[in-house]
Design a protein around this motif. Structure first.
Motif, PDB file in Angstrom:
ATOM      1  N   ILE A   4     -29.211 -35.166 -63.310  1.00  0.00           N
ATOM      2  CA  ILE A   4     -28.343 -34.908 -64.326  1.00  0.00           C
ATOM      3  C   ILE A   4     -28.465 -33.709 -64.911  1.00  0.00           C
ATOM      4  O   ILE A   4     -27.476 -32.947 -64.905  1.00  0.00           O
ATOM      5  CB  ILE A   4     -28.750 -35.861 -65.468  1.00  0.00           C
ATOM      6  N   TRP A   5     -29.685 -33.199 -64.902  1.00  0.00           N
ATOM      7  CA  TRP A   5     -30.004 -31.481 -65.262  1.00  0.00           C
ATOM      8  C   TRP A   5     -29.315 -30.565 -64.122  1.00  0.00           C
ATOM      9  O   TRP A   5     -28.564 -29.751 -64.092  1.00  0.00           O
ATOM     10  CB  TRP A   5     -31.345 -31.154 -65.339  1.00  0.00           C
ATOM     11  N   TYR A   6     -29.774 -31.051 -62.666  1.00  0.00           N
ATOM     12  CA  TYR A   6     -28.975 -30.582 -61.641  1.00  0.00           C
ATOM     13  C   TYR A   6     -27.781 -30.510 -61.614  1.00  0.00           C
ATOM     14  O   TYR A   6     -26.884 -29.128 -61.313  1.00  0.00           O
ATOM     15  CB  TYR A   6     -29.305 -31.246 -60.314  1.00  0.00           C
ATOM     16  N   VAL A   7     -26.924 -31.391 -61.809  1.00  0.00           N
ATOM     17  CA  VAL A   7     -25.477 -31.556 -61.914  1.00  0.00           C
ATOM     18  C   VAL A   7     -24.841 -30.691 -63.220  1.00  0.00           C
ATOM     19  O   VAL A   7     -23.868 -29.978 -62.966  1.00  0.00           O
ATOM     20  CB  VAL A   7     -24.928 -32.949 -61.990  1.00  0.00           C
ATOM     21  N   VAL A   8     -25.464 -30.671 -64.206  1.00  0.00           N
ATOM     22  CA  VAL A   8     -25.059 -29.891 -65.597  1.00  0.00           C
ATOM     23  C   VAL A   8     -25.003 -28.488 -65.125  1.00  0.00           C
ATOM     24  O   VAL A   8     -23.989 -27.718 -65.382  1.00  0.00           O
ATOM     25  CB  VAL A   8     -25.829 -30.316 -66.722  1.00  0.00           C
ATOM     26  N   PHE A   9     -26.223 -27.950 -64.665  1.00  0.00           N
ATOM     27  CA  PHE A   9     -26.343 -26.528 -64.628  1.00  0.00           C
ATOM     28  C   PHE A   9     -25.637 -25.983 -63.347  1.00  0.00           C
ATOM     29  O   PHE A   9     -25.048 -24.975 -63.228  1.00  0.00           O
ATOM     30  CB  PHE A   9     -27.914 -25.935 -64.439  1.00  0.00           C
ATOM     31  N   SER A  10     -25.427 -26.854 -62.190  1.00  0.00           N
ATOM     32  CA  SER A  10     -24.582 -26.592 -61.216  1.00  0.00           C
ATOM     33  C   SER A  10     -23.221 -26.571 -61.490  1.00  0.00           C
ATOM     34  O   SER A  10     -22.605 -25.760 -60.729  1.00  0.00           O
ATOM     35  CB  SER A  10     -25.034 -27.521 -59.822  1.00  0.00           C
ATOM     36  N   THR A  11     -22.827 -27.361 -62.298  1.00  0.00           N
ATOM     37  CA  THR A  11     -21.317 -27.281 -62.748  1.00  0.00           C
ATOM     38  C   THR A  11     -20.896 -26.226 -63.387  1.00  0.00           C
ATOM     39  O   THR A  11     -19.892 -25.488 -63.245  1.00  0.00           O
ATOM     40  CB  THR A  11     -21.027 -28.786 -63.500  1.00  0.00           C
ATOM     41  N   ILE A  12     -22.038 -25.680 -64.250  1.00  0.00           N
ATOM     42  CA  ILE A  12     -21.816 -24.420 -65.117  1.00  0.00           C
ATOM     43  C   ILE A  12     -21.527 -23.399 -64.155  1.00  0.00           C
ATOM     44  O   ILE A  12     -20.815 -22.395 -64.122  1.00  0.00           O
ATOM     45  CB  ILE A  12     -22.912 -24.150 -66.037  1.00  0.00           C
ATOM     46  N   GLU A  13     -22.473 -23.021 -63.222  1.00  0.00           N
ATOM     47  CA  GLU A  13     -22.675 -22.101 -62.088  1.00  0.00           C
ATOM     48  C   GLU A  13     -21.504 -22.094 -61.360  1.00  0.00           C
ATOM     49  O   GLU A  13     -20.609 -21.182 -60.960  1.00  0.00           O
ATOM     50  CB  GLU A  13     -23.704 -22.164 -61.112  1.00  0.00           C
ATOM     51  N   ALA A  14     -20.817 -23.403 -60.902  1.00  0.00           N
ATOM     52  CA  ALA A  14     -19.825 -23.666 -59.865  1.00  0.00           C
ATOM     53  C   ALA A  14     -18.215 -23.244 -60.725  1.00  0.00           C
ATOM     54  O   ALA A  14     -17.372 -22.490 -60.069  1.00  0.00           O
ATOM     55  CB  ALA A  14     -19.628 -24.850 -59.396  1.00  0.00           C
ATOM     56  N   MET A  15     -18.445 -23.427 -62.015  1.00  0.00           N
ATOM     57  CA  MET A  15     -17.113 -23.189 -62.765  1.00  0.00           C
ATOM     58  C   MET A  15     -16.807 -21.526 -63.031  1.00  0.00           C
ATOM     59  O   MET A  15     -16.023 -20.996 -62.846  1.00  0.00           O
ATOM     60  CB  MET A  15     -17.316 -23.836 -64.119  1.00  0.00           C
ATOM     61  N   HIS A 120     -36.450 -25.849 -60.214  1.00  0.00           N
ATOM     62  CA  HIS A 120     -37.220 -26.151 -61.281  1.00  0.00           C
ATOM     63  C   HIS A 120     -36.511 -25.346 -62.632  1.00  0.00           C
ATOM     64  O   HIS A 120     -35.450 -24.875 -62.247  1.00  0.00           O
ATOM     65  CB  HIS A 120     -38.577 -25.812 -61.539  1.00  0.00           C
ATOM     66  N   LEU A 121     -37.093 -25.199 -63.864  1.00  0.00           N
ATOM     67  CA  LEU A 121     -36.698 -24.585 -64.963  1.00  0.00           C
ATOM     68  C   LEU A 121     -35.933 -23.169 -64.641  1.00  0.00           C
ATOM     69  O   LEU A 121     -34.824 -22.847 -65.094  1.00  0.00           O
ATOM     70  CB  LEU A 121     -37.581 -24.552 -65.973  1.00  0.00           C
ATOM     71  N   ASP A 122     -36.661 -22.563 -63.752  1.00  0.00           N
ATOM     72  CA  ASP A 122     -36.048 -21.130 -63.374  1.00  0.00           C
ATOM     73  C   ASP A 122     -34.940 -21.139 -62.787  1.00  0.00           C
ATOM     74  O   ASP A 122     -34.255 -20.188 -62.949  1.00  0.00           O
ATOM     75  CB  ASP A 122     -37.296 -20.476 -62.498  1.00  0.00           C
ATOM     76  N   ALA A 123     -34.631 -22.130 -61.804  1.00  0.00           N
ATOM     77  CA  ALA A 123     -33.264 -22.173 -61.162  1.00  0.00           C
ATOM     78  C   ALA A 123     -32.217 -22.353 -62.082  1.00  0.00           C
ATOM     79  O   ALA A 123     -31.236 -21.763 -62.081  1.00  0.00           O
ATOM     80  CB  ALA A 123     -33.363 -23.605 -60.320  1.00  0.00           C
ATOM     81  N   TYR A 124     -32.498 -23.032 -63.329  1.00  0.00           N
ATOM     82  CA  TYR A 124     -31.563 -23.432 -64.378  1.00  0.00           C
ATOM     83  C   TYR A 124     -31.145 -22.151 -65.088  1.00  0.00           C
ATOM     84  O   TYR A 124     -30.231 -21.813 -65.459  1.00  0.00           O
ATOM     85  CB  TYR A 124     -31.880 -24.587 -65.306  1.00  0.00           C
TER      86      TYR A 124
END
Length: 210
Positions: A4-15, A120-124
């Protein structure tokens, strides 16, 4: 929960990537918000499957190019070759900005490369910081009227168009190679030089069409 966290932050980045692409080439992002959100969620889910579950991170640059080229072709309705150029150019800009930001944050001790690579957290933190910078830059430049507005109706295989495509593929090839080698510092230098020449060709093309 990691998914879930991966998808949320990756979506923000992709947007932020999509907004950068649309603003840089003067399409505007507001008419395409629904398409941006849906495609970025899908991209993030597929990204998780390929990078985490299937351990195919080495092929991620190619996957990204294909995905966003299709976005340009299907959503923006530009010819396939122009979709590749638009997508590839934006990926290179994204790489330069995010890598520069990441190296800066690592040097300041805010994040570590190992934590970023292990999602991990640093990636987000890096993803959110990148997104904020790109959103700000994209909207600012779009409102100021900066960007490229030459015709995307069709692609002519001659002159600056052909040279631009060649330079773009060389630049993206260098990006993919340096991504695999994890040679980030030299990657920024090489990509910036090649990208500068690509922008020179793009500016010259736009001026000849005015």
């Amino acid at each position: 929960m990691d998914f879930i966290w991966y998808v949320v932050f990756s979506t923000i980045e992709a947007m932020s990537y999509c907004v950068l692409m649309l603003c840089f080439f003067r399409f505007g992002y507001k008419p395409y918000l629904k398409e941006i959100i849906l495609s970025c969620v899908l991209f993030s889910i597929v990204s998780y499957a390929s990078r985490v579950e299937l351990d195919l991170a080495s092929y991620f640059p190619i996957f990204t190019m294909i995905f966003y080229s299709y976005f340009g072709f299907s959503v923006l309705k530009v010819p396939p070759i122009w979709a590749i150029i638009v997508s590839g150019t934006t990926i290179i800009i994204f790489f330069i900005i995010q890598t520069t930001l990441m190296l800066s944050l690592i040097s300041l001790g805010f994040i570590t490369l190992e934590s970023v690579e292990n999602y991990h957290l640093d990636a987000y933190i890096l993803q959110v910081a990148t997104a904020l910078i790109l959103f700000g830059i994209s909207v600012y430049f779009y409102r100021k009227g900066y960007g490229f507005t030459f015709s995307f109706d069709r692609f002519r295989w001659k002159g600056d168009n052909a040279l631009m495509l060649v330079v773009m593929f060389i630049t993206y090839g260098a990006f993919a190679f340096l991504f695999l080698q994890k040679d980030l510092f030299y990657g920024i230098i090489v990509e910036t030089l090649l990208f500068s020449f690509l922008m020179y060709l793009t500016i010259r093309k736009e001026r000849t069409e005015l």
